[in-house]
Motif scaffolding. Structure first.
Motif, PDB file in Angstrom:
ATOM      1  N   ALA A  48      57.364  62.789  43.624  1.00 54.17           N
ATOM      2  CA  ALA A  48      56.873  64.019  43.010  1.00 54.17           C
ATOM      3  C   ALA A  48      56.686  63.735  41.525  1.00 54.17           C
ATOM      4  CB  ALA A  48      57.852  65.163  43.222  1.00 54.17           C
ATOM      5  N   CYS A  49      55.487  63.945  41.061  1.00 57.32           N
ATOM      6  CA  CYS A  49      55.155  63.643  39.676  1.00 57.32           C
ATOM      7  C   CYS A  49      55.064  64.923  38.858  1.00 57.32           C
ATOM      8  CB  CYS A  49      53.829  62.906  39.611  1.00 57.32           C
ATOM      9  SG  CYS A  49      53.774  61.425  40.629  1.00 57.32           S
ATOM     10  N   ASN A  50      55.772  64.938  37.756  1.00 55.87           N
ATOM     11  CA  ASN A  50      55.737  66.067  36.822  1.00 55.87           C
ATOM     12  C   ASN A  50      55.988  67.407  37.511  1.00 55.87           C
ATOM     13  OD1 ASN A  50      55.199  64.358  34.618  1.00 55.87           O
ATOM     14  ND2 ASN A  50      53.026  64.369  35.110  1.00 55.87           N
ATOM     15  N   GLY A  51      56.917  67.424  38.447  1.00 55.46           N
ATOM     16  CA  GLY A  51      57.287  68.657  39.125  1.00 55.46           C
ATOM     17  C   GLY A  51      56.323  69.106  40.202  1.00 55.46           C
ATOM     18  N   GLY A  52      55.346  68.271  40.513  1.00 56.92           N
ATOM     19  CA  GLY A  52      54.364  68.621  41.539  1.00 56.92           C
ATOM     20  C   GLY A  52      54.928  68.449  42.939  1.00 56.92           C
ATOM     21  N   ARG A  56      52.973  60.960  49.357  1.00 57.46           N
ATOM     22  CA  ARG A  56      53.392  59.734  50.023  1.00 57.46           C
ATOM     23  C   ARG A  56      53.337  58.577  49.031  1.00 57.46           C
ATOM     24  NH1 ARG A  56      56.665  58.815  53.537  1.00 57.46           N
ATOM     25  NH2 ARG A  56      56.116  60.780  54.453  1.00 57.46           N
ATOM     26  N   LEU A  57      54.395  57.793  49.018  1.00 56.97           N
ATOM     27  CA  LEU A  57      54.495  56.616  48.149  1.00 56.97           C
ATOM     28  C   LEU A  57      54.120  55.389  48.972  1.00 56.97           C
ATOM     29  CD1 LEU A  57      55.442  55.822  45.278  1.00 56.97           C
ATOM     30  CD2 LEU A  57      57.728  55.545  46.212  1.00 56.97           C
ATOM     31  N   LEU A  61      55.634  50.158  46.719  1.00 50.52           N
ATOM     32  CA  LEU A  61      56.300  50.918  45.651  1.00 50.52           C
ATOM     33  C   LEU A  61      57.634  51.485  46.130  1.00 50.52           C
ATOM     34  CD1 LEU A  61      53.504  52.839  43.694  1.00 50.52           C
ATOM     35  CD2 LEU A  61      55.006  51.037  42.862  1.00 50.52           C
ATOM     36  N   LEU A  62      57.693  51.897  47.387  1.00 52.63           N
ATOM     37  CA  LEU A  62      58.956  52.403  47.925  1.00 52.63           C
ATOM     38  C   LEU A  62      60.000  51.292  47.956  1.00 52.63           C
ATOM     39  CD1 LEU A  62      60.741  54.551  49.188  1.00 52.63           C
ATOM     40  CD2 LEU A  62      59.709  53.983  51.411  1.00 52.63           C
ATOM     41  N   LEU A  63      59.607  50.102  48.388  1.00 48.05           N
ATOM     42  CA  LEU A  63      60.541  48.975  48.397  1.00 48.05           C
ATOM     43  C   LEU A  63      61.014  48.637  46.990  1.00 48.05           C
ATOM     44  CD1 LEU A  63      58.898  46.636  51.051  1.00 48.05           C
ATOM     45  CD2 LEU A  63      60.928  48.075  51.309  1.00 48.05           C
TER      46      LEU A  63
END
Length: 131
Positions: A48-52, A56-57, A61-63
């Motif tokens: 979640a970016c900037n409270g949005g 899905r990542l 990037l998740l690893l």
């Protein structure tokens, strides 16, 4: 009669479904010249970016986020705080389950904290790909 009640209870619970939510890996906040950026990364594969709303990542990037959360846990438990020198542009704060760390964008240049550079790079890639 007892078994009927137990069976009914199990059926009711199974029908409702358990909304088990994965834990958050970390909350990364970057402040500085480019404005504020917040990234809430969840172990279930969302960001979640900037409270949005959570998005899905990507798998890589998740690893990377999981690796960062694991490798920075000791620093968080020790409450690592590195002061910002005059030549820094950004300041980072990462809240993990073990605690919180805070550091400037120049901290990794000393060679003492290479994982902090990875956290900075993660923030950049996540902002470009997910936000």
């Amino acid at each position: 009669m007892r078994w009927i009640l137990v069976g009914a209870l199990i059926a009711l619970l199974a029908g409702c479904g358990f909304a088990v939510q994965a834990p958050d890996l970390f909350l990364l906040t970057r402040t500085g010249a480019g404005g504020k950026l917040t990234l809430l990364v969840n172990d279930g594969g969302t960001i979640a970016c900037n409270g949005g709303r959570p998005l899905r990542l990507s798998g890589p990037l998740l690893l990377e986020a999981r690796d960062l959360a694991s490798s920075l846990g000791g620093d968080a438990q020790a409450r690592l705080r590195i002061p910002s020198p005059g030549n820094s542009v950004y300041r980072y704060t990462m809240r993990l389950q073990q605690g919180t760390i805070a550091f400037p964008d120049t901290a990794a240049a000393t060679g003492k904290y290479p994982r902090l550079a990875q956290a900075e790079q993660f923030a950049l890639r996540a902002a470009q790909q997910g936000c």
